[in-house]
Design an enzyme around this catalytic site. Structure first.
Site, PDB file in Angstrom:
ATOM      1  N   PHE A 113       0.759  -1.103  -0.049  1.00  0.00           N
ATOM      2  CA  PHE A 113      -0.070   0.048   0.099  1.00  0.00           C
ATOM      3  C   PHE A 113       0.844   1.217   0.106  1.00  0.00           C
ATOM      4  O   PHE A 113       1.369   1.589   0.976  1.00  0.00           O
ATOM      5  CB  PHE A 113      -0.854  -0.152   1.333  1.00  0.00           C
ATOM      6  CG  PHE A 113      -1.844   1.141   1.466  1.00  0.00           C
ATOM      7  CD1 PHE A 113      -2.699   1.646   0.738  1.00  0.00           C
ATOM      8  CD2 PHE A 113      -1.816   1.862   2.783  1.00  0.00           C
ATOM      9  CE1 PHE A 113      -3.324   2.699   0.756  1.00  0.00           C
ATOM     10  CE2 PHE A 113      -2.461   2.931   3.070  1.00  0.00           C
ATOM     11  CZ  PHE A 113      -3.552   3.412   2.057  1.00  0.00           C
TER      12      PHE A 113
ATOM     13  N   GLY B 258       7.253  14.205   2.537  1.00  0.00           N
ATOM     14  CA  GLY B 258       6.442  15.404   2.593  1.00  0.00           C
ATOM     15  C   GLY B 258       4.935  15.118   2.933  1.00  0.00           C
ATOM     16  O   GLY B 258       3.986  16.002   3.080  1.00  0.00           O
TER      17      GLY B 258
ATOM     18  N   GLY C  70      13.744  -5.750  35.764  1.00  0.00           N
ATOM     19  CA  GLY C  70      14.952  -5.302  36.156  1.00  0.00           C
ATOM     20  C   GLY C  70      15.851  -5.478  34.927  1.00  0.00           C
ATOM     21  O   GLY C  70      15.583  -5.409  33.782  1.00  0.00           O
TER      22      GLY C  70
ATOM     23  N   GLU D  19       0.593   3.557  10.414  1.00  0.00           N
ATOM     24  CA  GLU D  19      -0.861   3.466   9.952  1.00  0.00           C
ATOM     25  C   GLU D  19      -1.630   4.747  10.579  1.00  0.00           C
ATOM     26  O   GLU D  19      -2.741   4.604  11.062  1.00  0.00           O
ATOM     27  CB  GLU D  19      -1.433   2.213  10.269  1.00  0.00           C
ATOM     28  CG  GLU D  19      -0.843   1.046   9.486  1.00  0.00           C
ATOM     29  CD  GLU D  19      -1.784  -0.033   9.012  1.00  0.00           C
ATOM     30  OE1 GLU D  19      -2.912   0.041   8.981  1.00  0.00           O
ATOM     31  OE2 GLU D  19      -1.167  -1.066   8.834  1.00  0.00           O
TER      32      GLU D  19
HETATM   33  N1  CAA Z   1     -13.613   7.097   4.890  1.00  0.00           N
HETATM   34  C1  CAA Z   1     -14.146   7.992   3.943  1.00  0.00           C
HETATM   35  N2  CAA Z   1     -14.093   9.081   3.513  1.00  0.00           N
HETATM   36  C2  CAA Z   1     -13.093  10.009   4.569  1.00  0.00           C
HETATM   37  C3  CAA Z   1     -12.579   9.201   5.741  1.00  0.00           C
HETATM   38  C4  CAA Z   1     -12.913   7.903   5.819  1.00  0.00           C
HETATM   39  N3  CAA Z   1     -12.266   7.200   6.928  1.00  0.00           N
HETATM   40  N4  CAA Z   1     -11.833  10.234   6.433  1.00  0.00           N
HETATM   41  C5  CAA Z   1     -11.930  11.213   5.591  1.00  0.00           C
HETATM   42  N5  CAA Z   1     -12.641  11.073   4.736  1.00  0.00           N
HETATM   43  C6  CAA Z   1     -13.034  12.184   3.341  1.00  0.00           C
HETATM   44  C7  CAA Z   1     -13.891  13.186   4.206  1.00  0.00           C
HETATM   45  O1  CAA Z   1     -15.263  12.974   4.415  1.00  0.00           O
HETATM   46  C8  CAA Z   1     -13.672  14.461   3.394  1.00  0.00           C
HETATM   47  O2  CAA Z   1     -14.483  14.377   2.066  1.00  0.00           O
HETATM   48  P1  CAA Z   1     -15.439  15.792   1.852  1.00  0.00           P
HETATM   49  O3  CAA Z   1     -14.334  16.641   1.618  1.00  0.00           O
HETATM   50  O4  CAA Z   1     -15.846  14.837   0.491  1.00  0.00           O
HETATM   51  O5  CAA Z   1     -16.177  15.941   2.847  1.00  0.00           O
HETATM   52  C9  CAA Z   1     -12.274  14.167   2.925  1.00  0.00           C
HETATM   53  O6  CAA Z   1     -11.921  12.625   2.987  1.00  0.00           O
HETATM   54  C10 CAA Z   1     -11.105  14.783   3.445  1.00  0.00           C
HETATM   55  O7  CAA Z   1     -11.290  14.551   4.836  1.00  0.00           O
HETATM   56  P2  CAA Z   1     -10.490  15.305   6.008  1.00  0.00           P
HETATM   57  O8  CAA Z   1     -10.987  16.821   5.792  1.00  0.00           O
HETATM   58  O9  CAA Z   1     -10.842  14.750   7.378  1.00  0.00           O
HETATM   59  O10 CAA Z   1      -9.074  15.207   5.517  1.00  0.00           O
HETATM   60  P3  CAA Z   1      -7.701  15.743   6.116  1.00  0.00           P
HETATM   61  O11 CAA Z   1      -6.724  16.199   5.275  1.00  0.00           O
HETATM   62  O12 CAA Z   1      -7.898  16.784   7.118  1.00  0.00           O
HETATM   63  O13 CAA Z   1      -7.090  14.566   6.740  1.00  0.00           O
HETATM   64  C11 CAA Z   1      -5.886  13.184   8.409  1.00  0.00           C
HETATM   65  C12 CAA Z   1      -6.512  14.272   7.982  1.00  0.00           C
HETATM   66  C13 CAA Z   1      -7.011  12.464   9.198  1.00  0.00           C
HETATM   67  C14 CAA Z   1      -4.722  13.554   9.417  1.00  0.00           C
HETATM   68  C15 CAA Z   1      -5.257  12.164   7.163  1.00  0.00           C
HETATM   69  O14 CAA Z   1      -4.673  12.630   6.663  1.00  0.00           O
HETATM   70  C16 CAA Z   1      -4.829  10.896   7.885  1.00  0.00           C
HETATM   71  O15 CAA Z   1      -5.164   9.968   8.164  1.00  0.00           O
HETATM   72  N6  CAA Z   1      -3.272  11.003   8.056  1.00  0.00           N
HETATM   73  C17 CAA Z   1      -2.545   9.849   8.229  1.00  0.00           C
HETATM   74  C18 CAA Z   1      -2.156   9.050   7.252  1.00  0.00           C
HETATM   75  C19 CAA Z   1      -1.650   7.649   7.807  1.00  0.00           C
HETATM   76  O16 CAA Z   1      -2.577   7.055   8.379  1.00  0.00           O
HETATM   77  N7  CAA Z   1      -0.522   6.967   6.891  1.00  0.00           N
HETATM   78  C20 CAA Z   1      -0.321   5.813   7.289  1.00  0.00           C
HETATM   79  C21 CAA Z   1       0.162   5.139   5.913  1.00  0.00           C
HETATM   80  S1  CAA Z   1       0.398   3.444   5.895  1.00  0.00           S
HETATM   81  C22 CAA Z   1       1.407   2.720   7.193  1.00  0.00           C
HETATM   82  O17 CAA Z   1       1.912   3.244   7.663  1.00  0.00           O
HETATM   83  C23 CAA Z   1       1.501   1.326   6.834  1.00  0.00           C
HETATM   84  C24 CAA Z   1       2.783   0.729   6.598  1.00  0.00           C
HETATM   85  O18 CAA Z   1       3.453   0.511   5.571  1.00  0.00           O
HETATM   86  C25 CAA Z   1       3.192  -0.226   7.956  1.00  0.00           C
END
Ligand code: CAA
Length: 395
Positions: free
Chosen positions: A121, A127, A345, A375
Site C-alpha cells: 500500500f 512530505g 530489572g 498506520e
Molecule cells: N472514510 C471515508 N471518507 C473519509 C474518511 C474515511 N475514513 N476520512 C476522511 N474522509 C473524507 C472526508 O469525508 C472528506 O471528504 P469531503 O471533502 O468530500 O467531505 C475528505 O476525505 C477529507 O477529509 P479530512 O478533511 O478529514 O482530511 P484531512 O486532510 O484533514 O485528513 C488526516 C486528515 C486524518 C490527518 C489524514 O491525512 C490521515 O489519516 N493522515 C494519516 C495518514 C496515515 O495514517 N498514514 C499511514 C500510511 S500506511 C502505514 O503506515 C502502513 C505501513 O506501511 C506499515
C-alpha cells in the site's frame, strides 16, 4: 473471549500452531534480518486461505470475515509484530482493491496474492506522512495513459511485491490544483518499467517486516490501471486510502493486543520462577498488581478491537472505533513492555536470543515502539476522534 465465532477460534488456533512451529523457534533469525525469511512465509502460504485471507471467493480466496483476520493477527502479533506487519501487508495492500477495485482488478491482484506473492500500500511520502493529502507523486495524463513520477517511503513489503512481479496499490496526484480531492489510486504491476525499490530500511524493531522506499520514474500506465476504473476512481484516491486505514488501524490494535498478551505470559512465568527475598515474585503484590492492571487493560482493548471488527463485518462505519482501538491498544502494549522491564530489572533489558526467556523482553520493547507510529500516528488518531466528536459545520 465473548463473541468469538467458531471460525475465529479455529483460525486463531491454526495461527498459534504455525507460530509454535515456525515463528517462536526462529525469532533470533527473524530479528537479525530486515524481512521475514522466505521459508516462514512459504509455510504460512501452505495453510489454505492464509496467503490472502480477505481474497473474495470469486477470485479463488476464502473471503474470511474481518473479525477472523483480527483474531489471526492478534495471535501473529503475540509471536512477532514484525512478522504480523509483513504478512499483514497483504491485507493492507488489498483493502484498496477490495473497496474500490473492479472485478478484473480484483482477479488480477488476488490471483497474485493467492500464489504467495506480496501486495503493498503506497501512500506515505517524505512530505506526506501525517498529512496524507499532501501526496506529491504526480500522474500526468497523456492520451489514454498516465506518467507517474515521485517517491514513496516506508512501504511495507513493497520490495517483495516488485521482486515477485505482484501488484501494488499506489496513490498519486492526478490534479494538484484539487489537493486531496485530486489524488487517485493506481494498481501497478511490480514489473512496470520505472518502478523500483531503492532502499530497505534498517529498523530498531519489527525486523520481520520489510520496509522500502520506492522510486517512480516515468512509470507509464494505461488509464484502466486507475483503481475502480477512470470514471469512478479518478480523484477517489484519498477516500480509498482513508477507508483502507479504517480497517488497517484495527488490525494494528489487534497486533498490539497480541504483544500485550505475550508480555503478560512472559511476566507470569518470570514471577513464578524468580525468587526475591526467599519467595517467588508472584507472592509480591507490588509486582502482581502491575501485571493485573496490564491484564485488565488488555482485555478491555481486545473487546474494543472485536467490537470494531464486528461493526466492519456488519457493514457499519467503524473508522472512529478503529482509531479509538489503535490509541488504547497500542499505548497499552508499549506501556506493558515498559512496566515489564521495571518488574524484571536487568533481566528485562538483557540482549539474548529472543526465543528464550532471557532475551524476549528487550525484543518486545523494541517491537512495540512502532505501534503508536505507523498506520497514522496516535496523534492523527486523536485528530480523527476529535473530528468525530466535534464535526465541522458544512458551509
Ligand atoms: N472514510 C471515508 N471518507 C473519509 C474518511 C474515511 N475514513 N476520512 C476522511 N474522509 C473524507 C472526508 O469525508 C472528506 O471528504 P469531503 O471533502 O468530500 O467531505 C475528505 O476525505 C477529507 O477529509 P479530512 O478533511 O478529514 O482530511 P484531512 O486532510 O484533514 O485528513 C488526516 C486528515 C486524518 C490527518 C489524514 O491525512 C490521515 O489519516 N493522515 C494519516 C495518514 C496515515 O495514517 N498514514 C499511514 C500510511 S500506511 C502505514 O503506515 C502502513 C505501513 O506501511 C506499515
Amino acid at each position: 473471549m465473548f463473541g468469538f465465532t467458531e471460525d475465529m477460534t479455529e483460525k486463531q488456533e491454526l495461527v498459534r500452531k504455525f507460530c509454535e512451529d515456525w515463528v517462536y523457534p526462529n525469532l533470533a533469525e527473524i530479528d537479525a534480518g530486515k524481512c521475514c525469511p522466505d521459508y516462514i512465509w512459504e509455510e504460512w502460504c501452505k495453510i489454505p486461505g492464509f496467503a490472502s485471507p480477505c481474497a473474495p471467493k470469486f477470485t479463488g480466496g476464502e473471503e474470511m470475515p474481518f473479525a477472523t483476520c483480527c483474531a489471526m493477527w492478534e495471535e501473529l502479533g503475540k509471536a512477532d509484530v514484525g512478522v504480523a506487519t509483513g504478512f499483514g501487508s497483504n491485507n493492507l495492500g488489498s483493502f484498496p482493491i477490495l473497496l474500490t477495485g473492479t472485478d478484473e482488478q480484483k482477479k488480477e491482484h488476488f490471483g497474485n496474492l493467492l500464489q504467495g506473492k506480496f501486495g503493498a500500500f503506497g501512500l506515505t511520502e517524505k512530505g506526506a506522512g501525517s498529512d496524507a493529502g499532501a501526496v506529491a507523486t504526480e500522474a500526468k495524463k497523456e492520451g489514454e495513459y498516465y506518467i507517474l513520477n515521485g517517491d514513496k517511503c516506508y512501504i511495507t513489503t513493497s520490495g517483495k511485491a516488485i521482486e515477485t512481479k505482484s501488484t501494488l496499490a499506489i496513490c498519486a496526484s492526478t490534479d494538484k490544483s484539487l489537493g486531496s480531492k485530486g489524488l487517485t489510486m493506481f494498481l501497478i504491476p511490480g514489473d512496470t518499467p520505472g518502478l523500483t525499490a531503492v532502499k530497505e530500511e534498517d529498523k530498531m524493531g519489527i525486523r520481520g517486516s520489510q520496509t522500502c522506499e520506492l522510486h517512480l520514474e516515468n512509470v507509464k500506465l494505461h488509464e484502466s490501471r486507475i483503481l475502480g476504473g477512470p470514471e469512478k476512481g479518478l480523484g477517489f484516491g484519498f477516500k480509498t486510502a482513508m477507508m483502507t486505514l479504517d480497517a488497517g488501524r484495527c488490525v494494528v490494535a489487534a497486533q498490539a493486543n497480541g504483544l500485550a498478551l505475550r508480555v503478560i505470559e512472559v511476566l507470569v512465568d518470570y514471577c513464578n520462577n524468580h525468587m526475591d527475598g526467599g519467595r517467588p515474585l508472584s507472592k509480591n503484590p507490588a509486582a502482581t498488581f502491575k501485571i493485573a492492571e496490564i491484564e485488565a487493560q488488555t482485555q478491555a482493548c481486545r473487546q474494543l478491537v472485536y467490537h470494531t471488527a464486528f461493526m466492519r463485518d456488519a457493514g457499519l462505519n467503524h473508522g472512529h472505533e478503529s482509531c479509538c482501538a489503535k490509541i488504547v491498544a497500542t499505548e497499552n502494549a508499549i506501556n506493558a513492555t515498559r512496566v515489564a522491564m521495571d518488574i524484571m530489572g536487568v533481566n528485562g533489558i538483557r540482549k539474548a536470543d529472543p526465543s528464550t526467556p532471557q532475551g524476549i523482553m528487550e525484543k518486545l520493547y523494541r517491537d512495540a515502539r512502532i505501534l503508536s507510529i505507523y498506520e497514522g500516528t496516535n496523534q492523527v488518531q486523536r485528530l480523527v476522534v476529535t473530528n468525530g466528536l466535534f464535526p465541522k459545520k458544512k458551509k
